[in-house]
Scaffold this motif. Structure first.
Motif, PDB file in Angstrom:
ATOM      1  N   GLN A   1     -18.620  22.572   9.452  1.00  0.00           N
ATOM      2  CA  GLN A   1     -18.143  21.191   9.464  1.00  0.00           C
ATOM      3  C   GLN A   1     -17.828  20.699   8.053  1.00  0.00           C
ATOM      4  N   GLU A   2     -18.691  21.004   7.112  1.00  0.00           N
ATOM      5  CA  GLU A   2     -18.487  20.543   5.726  1.00  0.00           C
ATOM      6  C   GLU A   2     -17.245  21.174   5.111  1.00  0.00           C
ATOM      7  N   ALA A   3     -17.033  22.445   5.349  1.00  0.00           N
ATOM      8  CA  ALA A   3     -15.831  23.120   4.825  1.00  0.00           C
ATOM      9  C   ALA A   3     -14.577  22.540   5.459  1.00  0.00           C
ATOM     10  N   ARG A   4     -14.630  22.280   6.759  1.00  0.00           N
ATOM     11  CA  ARG A   4     -13.463  21.694   7.425  1.00  0.00           C
ATOM     12  C   ARG A   4     -13.130  20.330   6.851  1.00  0.00           C
ATOM     13  N   LYS A   5     -14.185  19.563   6.518  1.00  0.00           N
ATOM     14  CA  LYS A   5     -13.975  18.223   5.959  1.00  0.00           C
ATOM     15  C   LYS A   5     -13.460  18.323   4.513  1.00  0.00           C
ATOM     16  N   LEU A   6     -14.084  19.143   3.691  1.00  0.00           N
ATOM     17  CA  LEU A   6     -13.719  19.234   2.273  1.00  0.00           C
ATOM     18  C   LEU A   6     -12.339  19.853   2.057  1.00  0.00           C
ATOM     19  N   LEU A   7     -12.006  20.825   2.856  1.00  0.00           N
ATOM     20  CA  LEU A   7     -10.744  21.534   2.663  1.00  0.00           C
ATOM     21  C   LEU A   7      -9.663  21.096   3.646  1.00  0.00           C
ATOM     22  N   ASP A   8      -9.969  20.083   4.432  1.00  0.00           N
ATOM     23  CA  ASP A   8      -9.016  19.528   5.398  1.00  0.00           C
ATOM     24  C   ASP A   8      -8.477  20.615   6.334  1.00  0.00           C
ATOM     25  N   ILE A   9      -9.411  21.358   6.932  1.00  0.00           N
ATOM     26  CA  ILE A   9      -9.061  22.449   7.849  1.00  0.00           C
ATOM     27  C   ILE A   9      -8.971  21.882   9.262  1.00  0.00           C
ATOM     28  N   PRO A  10      -7.874  22.132   9.970  1.00  0.00           N
ATOM     29  CA  PRO A  10      -7.742  21.599  11.336  1.00  0.00           C
ATOM     30  C   PRO A  10      -8.701  22.291  12.309  1.00  0.00           C
ATOM     31  N   GLU A  11      -8.897  21.683  13.450  1.00  0.00           N
ATOM     32  CA  GLU A  11      -9.838  22.204  14.457  1.00  0.00           C
ATOM     33  C   GLU A  11      -9.393  23.546  15.059  1.00  0.00           C
ATOM     34  N   ASN A  12      -8.104  23.794  15.130  1.00  0.00           N
ATOM     35  CA  ASN A  12      -7.603  25.036  15.752  1.00  0.00           C
ATOM     36  C   ASN A  12      -7.320  26.106  14.694  1.00  0.00           C
ATOM     37  N   TYR A  13      -8.289  26.370  13.835  1.00  0.00           N
ATOM     38  CA  TYR A  13      -8.122  27.288  12.707  1.00  0.00           C
ATOM     39  C   TYR A  13      -8.428  28.741  13.045  1.00  0.00           C
TER      40      TYR A  13
END
Length: 142
Positions: free
Chosen positions: A80-92
Motif C-alpha cells: 500500500q505504501e509503495a502504491r501511494k508513494l510511487l502512484d502505482i495504479p491498482e491493476n499493476y
C-alpha cells in the motif's frame, strides 16, 4: 524326457505366474505411493499459498514502500505504501515496471542495476528509498 519337459513347463508357468503376481502387487503399491505423494504435494501447495498470503498481508501494513519485480522487471507485488508513494495504479500486477511506476529515478535504478552493487539509496520527494536487488531461483514462487 517327457517328465523333464513337464517339469520345465510347470516351472515356466509358475515363474510367469509369480512374476505377474509380483508385478501386480508392486503396481498397486506404486499407485498407492503416487496417490499419497500427490496428496502431500497438494497439502504443501495449500500451506505455501497460506504462508504467501500471510507474508503479503504483513507487507501491506509496513510503513515503507515495498515492491517485488520478476527477472524481466514486471511488477509482481507493491504494498500500500509503495502504491501511494510511487502512484502505482491498482491493476499493476504482471505489468512492466515502466508502465506502472511514474518515477524516473526508480525506473533508472531498476534498469541500471549493477550485479556487483545489490543496494542503493535514492531520495525522492524528501524520502529515502532503499532499493535492494535479490537473485531468486528461476523456479516461480508467486
Amino acid at each position: 524326457m517327457k517328465l523333464f519337459v513337464y517339469f520345465i513347463t510347470i516351472f515356466i508357468i509358475g515363474f510367469i505366474t509369480g512374476f505377474i503376481v509380483t508385478f501386480l502387487t508392486y503396481k498397486r503399491k506404486i499407485k498407492f505411493y503416487v496417490k499419497k505423494f500427490k496428496e502431500v504435494l497438494k497439502k504443501l501447495g495449500e500451506e505455501y499459498k497460506k504462508l504467501q498470503l500471510a507474508i503479503f498481508k504483513a507487507l501491506e501494513y509496513i510503513k515503507e514502500g515495498f515492491i517485488l519485480l520478476d527477472k524481466r522487471n514486471n511488477l509482481i507485488y507493491a504494498n500500500q505504501e509503495a502504491r501511494k508513494l510511487l502512484d502505482i495504479p491498482e491493476n499493476y500486477k504482471g505489468k512492466p515496471a515502466y508502465e506502472v511506476i511514474n518515477n524516473f529515478d526508480i525506473l533508472c535504478a531498476l534498469n541500471r542495476h549493477n550485479k556487483q552493487q545489490n543496494e542503493k539509496i535514492y531520495e525522492i520527494n524528501n524520502r529515502k528509498f532503499l532499493i535492494t536487488f535479490l537473485n531468486f531461483p528461476q523456479n516461480k514462487c508467486l
